[in-house]
Design an enzyme around this catalytic site. Structure first.
Site, short mmCIF file in Angstrom:
data_model
loop_
_atom_site.label_atom_id
_atom_site.label_comp_id
_atom_site.label_asym_id
_atom_site.label_seq_id
_atom_site.Cartn_x
_atom_site.Cartn_y
_atom_site.Cartn_z
N LYS A 8 26.64 -12.85 -1.81
CA LYS A 8 27.44 -13.85 -1.09
C LYS A 8 28.01 -14.87 -2.06
O LYS A 8 29.18 -15.20 -2.04
CB LYS A 8 26.51 -14.54 -0.09
CG LYS A 8 26.91 -14.88 1.26
CD LYS A 8 27.32 -13.90 2.26
CE LYS A 8 28.04 -12.71 1.80
NZ LYS A 8 28.09 -11.59 2.64
N HIS B 47 10.33 -8.48 -17.66
CA HIS B 47 10.72 -7.27 -18.37
C HIS B 47 12.16 -7.36 -18.88
O HIS B 47 12.80 -6.34 -19.07
CB HIS B 47 10.52 -6.05 -17.47
CG HIS B 47 9.09 -5.87 -17.07
ND1 HIS B 47 8.11 -5.50 -17.95
CD2 HIS B 47 8.47 -6.09 -15.88
CE1 HIS B 47 6.94 -5.46 -17.32
NE2 HIS B 47 7.14 -5.83 -16.06
N LYS C 196 38.38 -6.89 3.17
CA LYS C 196 37.42 -6.87 4.29
C LYS C 196 36.96 -5.45 4.58
O LYS C 196 35.80 -5.19 4.83
CB LYS C 196 38.08 -7.48 5.52
CG LYS C 196 37.19 -7.56 6.74
CD LYS C 196 36.14 -8.62 6.55
CE LYS C 196 35.08 -8.65 7.63
NZ LYS C 196 33.85 -9.27 7.16
N ARG D 217 42.10 -13.34 16.05
CA ARG D 217 40.70 -13.05 16.33
C ARG D 217 40.37 -11.57 16.25
O ARG D 217 39.21 -11.19 16.24
CB ARG D 217 40.34 -13.54 17.74
CG ARG D 217 40.44 -15.04 17.89
CD ARG D 217 40.38 -15.40 19.35
NE ARG D 217 39.16 -14.92 19.96
CZ ARG D 217 38.08 -15.66 20.12
NH1 ARG D 217 38.08 -16.90 19.73
NH2 ARG D 217 37.00 -15.17 20.68
N GLU E 18 21.29 -10.16 -1.10
CA GLU E 18 22.39 -10.61 -0.25
C GLU E 18 22.83 -12.03 -0.63
O GLU E 18 24.02 -12.33 -0.67
CB GLU E 18 21.96 -10.55 1.23
CG GLU E 18 22.98 -11.05 2.24
CD GLU E 18 24.32 -10.30 2.20
OE1 GLU E 18 24.45 -9.28 1.49
OE2 GLU E 18 25.25 -10.75 2.91
C1 G6P Z 1 33.57 -4.79 1.72
C2 G6P Z 1 33.30 -6.16 2.33
C3 G6P Z 1 31.80 -6.40 2.46
C4 G6P Z 1 31.15 -5.28 3.25
C5 G6P Z 1 31.46 -3.91 2.64
C6 G6P Z 1 31.05 -2.79 3.54
O1 G6P Z 1 33.18 -4.79 0.38
O2 G6P Z 1 33.88 -7.17 1.55
O3 G6P Z 1 31.55 -7.64 3.10
O4 G6P Z 1 29.77 -5.48 3.29
O5 G6P Z 1 32.87 -3.76 2.43
O6 G6P Z 1 31.86 -2.83 4.69
P1 G6P Z 1 31.48 -2.22 6.08
O7 G6P Z 1 32.67 -2.48 6.93
O8 G6P Z 1 31.22 -0.76 5.88
O9 G6P Z 1 30.25 -2.94 6.55
#
Ligand code: G6P
Length: 608
Positions: A485, A504, A603, A27, A481
């Site tokens: 995703k 365009h 991540k 977690r 977004e």
């Molecule tokens: C990575 C993650 C995204 C995230 C981005 C920015 O590309 O895969 O999900 O939005 O980083 O990360 P942060 O921790 O700065 O929000």
């Protein structure tokens, strides 16, 4: 989010607690600790960092002997990750030890009250207030003290409590934060998540809000706050451990999507007090706010997309010009900023290399930096002038969902706060926005209840080669977004376009069967959007519309509609994003993709 485990039985508690905490490591946490009743005293051991640090410190539990104890892995919210702020937290004499998940919203006023009564505090946590209050209200009956404390605290909590006056009882309480009691033979447990105790028992009782479990070796009694006994029916857990870690969901992403109502509520509700937005954490004065001539927003990925929404909202409410930039561009474009600029930095991890570099560049130019961050004590949080934390808890899936939603929630709070400081809101507008904001978690819940509709639509379209997302203004920001995703986790090519820009160039890509997701939530732009829908339909596109439930004009114009509840225009993005997340999730799931760890992505991107 933090993890709780507790034990009472015939075996040594500390090794069992450590083993349970290990099962909660997935977690995310920044410190860990245990408290064990050991020969008339409650002994506490806790340490910042990995569980391994704690384990080595107490030699796998051998150093603390006793058969009653509580343990915790902490994800910092109030106070940085440190030994002192780690749980268990103790009362002033050490009589009570407490582990806590959740947020005590009124902890500051309670802390001030106790300090006036001469109680000394050691930590910055909201949890210590609970331990101190227990001792303050304790006059020989622990259950009475627990009931009294519950009548004083506001917020969300799962609590495990032990007291040195009662070596034979473990107490557990919950409100808006999960807690289960595990039932064994001559031993019983508590846990915030089933995996922590699954190795020792599969029989559990789930506590409901405001229930108090009094747990002894030979049995468990559950009371309400009137001290009336509540009958409970045990439940048998048949899941395996990996399913249990995900709370029964197939993927962390699904779990995190479903956690959004709670995450948004946790982020918003402690900051609305007495009909006002209260941002305790920021030190900006109204004079400083009035002196800002521009706002810059910098971030990466989904956090950047929050920035795009924020630009529309902040400009609308404050009338201060806002620029938004991806951090990797901002840092190299010699931005024109000085001390009259407020730079808003948005980051879940607080460690993204480009975002951190952009922050440093902004500070070098003299700007004031306010960051919106999820990880307490992270580099971006530490280097900012002010921080507003999103209380989303740890996010495990690479594709962000709940962090995005809580960032947006903080943007609303901030926009209202700044607009008010600038005298831009009438009292009626201010009250309306707060009402709308507080209603968001419930509306998100309502959307999630209808997730099957999106699942069905995804099942019809998961083989698509290209998917375009279109919208205008805030709906365009949401399109970005939605598209990100989808491509992140399903590997389907996708792009987002401002609907008015289609003709365009992009429209040349639309052919028979091309899937177009058309966001049409903004009333004043609805007719314009429908013109764009007609343009793509005339070229053979299949259209999924996202619209507000009381606007049925979209029916007949698109092939499938997903409705979201009504909210004021600026807050519709918080609702519109949910079907887009679900769509991406279900498409990726039907394609059999590795949803939580998509290829080539990380991540937290800590390299340039
Ligand atoms: C990575 C993650 C995204 C995230 C981005 C920015 O590309 O895969 O999900 O939005 O980083 O990360 P942060 O921790 O700065 O929000």
């Amino acid at each position: 989010m933090c993890g709780i485990v507790g034990y009472i039985g015939g075996d040594q508690a500390a090794p069992i607690l450590l083993e349970g905490l290990e099962k909660l490591e997935y977690r995310g946490y920044d410190s860990a600790g245990v408290a064990v009743y050991d020969q008339g005293r409650v002994q506490i051991a806790k340490a910042k960092g990995r569980l391994q640090v704690l384990k080595e410190m107490i030699h796998g539990g051998d150093d603390i002997r006793g058969t009653l104890g509580i343990g915790h892995t902490r994800w910092a919210t109030h106070g940085e990750p440190s030994d002192v702020n780690a749980h268990p937290q103790a009362s002033v004499s050490g009589k009570f030890a407490v582990v806590h998940n959740g947020i005590i919203e009124n902890y500051l006023s309670l802390k001030e009250y106790l300090m006036r009564k001469g109680v000394a505090f050691l930590s910055e946590t909201d949890t210590e207030v609970v331990a101190q209050l227990l001792e303050y209200y304790y006059h020989g009956d622990i259950l009475d003290a627990v009931v009294k404390v519950l009548s004083k605290v506001e917020g969300s909590y799962g609590l495990g409590i032990i007291c040195e006056d009662d070596p034979d009882t473990l107490y557990a309480v919950r409100k808006d934060s999960p807690l289960v009691v595990g039932l064994g033979e001559g031993e019983n447990f508590i846990a915030s998540d089933v995996p922590a105790i699954l190795k020792r028992t599969r029989e559990i009782c789930r506590l409901r809000d405001n229930e108090i479990a009094v747990i002894r070796r030979c049995g468990v009694t559950v009371y309400n706050t009137e001290k009336e006994v509540i009958p409970k029916t045990p439940e048998h857990i048949s899941w395996d451990i990996s399913a249990a870690e995900k709370g029964g969901y197939e993927h962390f992403m699904a779990k995190e999507i479903m956690e959004q109502p709670k995450a948004v509520r946790d982020t918003i509700s402690p900051r609305i007090r007495g009909g006002r937005v209260v941002l305790d954490q920021i030190t900006l004065t109204p004079e400083q706010i009035r002196a800002f001539q521009r706002i810059f927003i910098v971030a990466c990925g989904s956090a950047y997309h929050v920035g795009v929404v924020a630009k529309y909202i902040l400009e609308d409410l404050t009338r201060v010009p806002v620029e938004v930039d991806v951090a990797s561009e901002f840092r190299y474009r010699r931005p024109i900023i000085d001390e009259k600029v407020l730079v808003l930095v948005i980051s879940q991890s607080g460690e993204t290399a480009d975002t951190l570099a952009a922050l440093r560049e902004a500070k070098r130019c003299g700007a004031r930096v306010l960051s919106i961050v999820n990880v307490v004590g992270s580099s971006i949080a530490n280097e900012s002038d002010d921080v507003l934390y999103t209380w989303a808890g740890p996010e495990i899936a690479v594709a962000t969902t709940k962090a995005y939603s809580t960032q947006l929630a903080v943007v609303y709070l901030l926009a209202i706060y700044l607009a008010d400081a600038l005298g831009r809101l009438t009292p009626e507008q201010y009250a309306d926005y707060l009402r709308e904001l507080e209603a968001l978690p419930e509306k998100i819940e309502k959307i999630l209840e209808n997730k099957k509709d999106i699942q069905y639509y995804a099942s019809q379209n998961f083989n698509a080669k290209d998917i375009f997302f279109i919208g205008r203004n805030l709906d365009y920001a949401m399109s970005m977004e939605g598209s990100l995703k989808l491509k992140e986790i399903s590997y389907i090519h996708s792009d987002a376009y401002a609907a008015g820009e289609l003709k365009h160039g992009t429209i040349s890509l639309v052919e028979n069967g091309t899937l177009v997701v058309a966001l049409a939530t903004q009333d004043r732009l609805f007719d314009k959007m429908m013109s764009n829908v007609k343009e793509v339909k005339a070229r053979g596109a299949q259209v999924l519309g996202v619209a507000v439930e009381d606007n049925r004009k979209i029916e007949g114009q698109v092939d499938f509609v997903f409705y979201i509840p009504r909210a004021c225009d600026i807050m519709l993005p918080s609702l519109a994003v949910i079907p887009l997340q679900l769509f991406a999730y279900y498409v990726a799931s039907m394609k059999g993709c590795d949803i939580d760890k998509p290829r080539n992505l990380a991540k937290s991107v800590t390299v340039e």
